[in-house]
Design a protein around this motif. Sequence first.
Motif, mmCIF file in Angstrom:
data_model
loop_
_atom_site.group_PDB
_atom_site.id
_atom_site.type_symbol
_atom_site.label_atom_id
_atom_site.label_comp_id
_atom_site.label_asym_id
_atom_site.label_seq_id
_atom_site.Cartn_x
_atom_site.Cartn_y
_atom_site.Cartn_z
ATOM 1 N N LYS A 1 -0.671 34.599 -11.812
ATOM 2 C CA LYS A 1 -0.322 33.220 -12.140
ATOM 3 C C LYS A 1 -1.260 32.721 -13.232
ATOM 4 O O LYS A 1 -2.302 33.324 -13.507
ATOM 5 C CB LYS A 1 -0.400 32.318 -10.908
ATOM 6 C CG LYS A 1 -1.798 32.201 -10.317
ATOM 7 C CD LYS A 1 -1.802 31.345 -9.079
ATOM 8 C CE LYS A 1 -3.225 31.244 -8.524
ATOM 9 N NZ LYS A 1 -3.284 30.316 -7.412
ATOM 10 N N HIS A 2 -0.845 31.629 -13.870
ATOM 11 C CA HIS A 2 -1.632 30.990 -14.917
ATOM 12 C C HIS A 2 -1.821 29.526 -14.551
ATOM 13 O O HIS A 2 -0.985 28.935 -13.858
ATOM 14 C CB HIS A 2 -0.911 31.065 -16.268
ATOM 15 C CG HIS A 2 -0.532 32.448 -16.676
ATOM 16 N ND1 HIS A 2 -1.440 33.373 -17.124
ATOM 17 C CD2 HIS A 2 0.674 33.070 -16.705
ATOM 18 C CE1 HIS A 2 -0.820 34.500 -17.417
ATOM 19 N NE2 HIS A 2 0.478 34.343 -17.157
ATOM 20 N N GLY A 3 -2.891 28.925 -15.073
ATOM 21 C CA GLY A 3 -3.143 27.509 -14.829
ATOM 22 C C GLY A 3 -2.173 26.594 -15.547
ATOM 23 O O GLY A 3 -1.980 25.450 -15.156
ATOM 24 N N GLY A 4 -1.544 27.083 -16.596
ATOM 25 C CA GLY A 4 -0.588 26.285 -17.361
ATOM 26 C C GLY A 4 0.767 26.957 -17.419
ATOM 27 O O GLY A 4 0.918 28.142 -17.128
ATOM 28 N N MET A 5 1.746 26.184 -17.815
ATOM 29 C CA MET A 5 3.098 26.692 -17.972
ATOM 30 C C MET A 5 3.147 27.732 -19.089
ATOM 31 O O MET A 5 2.359 27.670 -20.033
ATOM 32 C CB MET A 5 4.016 25.525 -18.329
ATOM 33 C CG MET A 5 5.433 25.898 -18.498
ATOM 34 S SD MET A 5 6.280 24.556 -19.328
ATOM 35 C CE MET A 5 7.567 25.498 -20.067
ATOM 36 N N GLU A 6 4.062 28.687 -18.985
ATOM 37 C CA GLU A 6 4.189 29.737 -19.984
ATOM 38 C C GLU A 6 5.664 30.050 -20.181
ATOM 39 O O GLU A 6 6.427 30.062 -19.222
ATOM 40 C CB GLU A 6 3.448 30.977 -19.478
ATOM 41 C CG GLU A 6 3.459 32.158 -20.397
ATOM 42 C CD GLU A 6 2.674 33.317 -19.820
ATOM 43 O OE1 GLU A 6 1.493 33.450 -20.163
ATOM 44 O OE2 GLU A 6 3.247 34.072 -19.012
#
Length: 157
Positions: free
Chosen positions: A79-84
């Motif tokens: 997962k990432h902290g921001g949208m992608e």
Amino acid sequence: MRNLAAILAGAAISLAAPISVMAEAPGSVFSQDKLQWKAGPAELPRGAEVAMLFGDPTQGGPYILRMRAPKGYKIGAHKHGGMETMTVLSGVVRYGQGAKVDPNAEKTLAAGGFAATPAEAGHWVNFEDDTVIQVTGVGPWNITYLDPRDDPRAAQR
């Protein structure tokens, strides 16, 4: 509905922000044959190459990059902290969302295929062919593997 709002907000930022800073970012206009490919970051399994198109994913603000990876390359559930967002430019990937890799939950995306992943949503990508993808997001970029055994940084320690 929240995911749609996040996707639209991210798209608006990705489209509007570069217009305001493009004059400050020399080299933002170039042809594909001038891309500077470099080894992917240590956070990704070895074998991928990345070319920056716009911005700096280690900083705040929008970024756009291209990644090319060979057939058989895999990025485990993370997962990432921001949208992608991811657009497949050439080749084929299998993309899935969830806390762990589940082949039954994957979608096959060929050239032109698109995926938007909300912040903190688990997802994975398996490259079925030599493939180039374009990734857009708002930094700073980070990656957390949902199974620590998938984290290539652990093997480097």
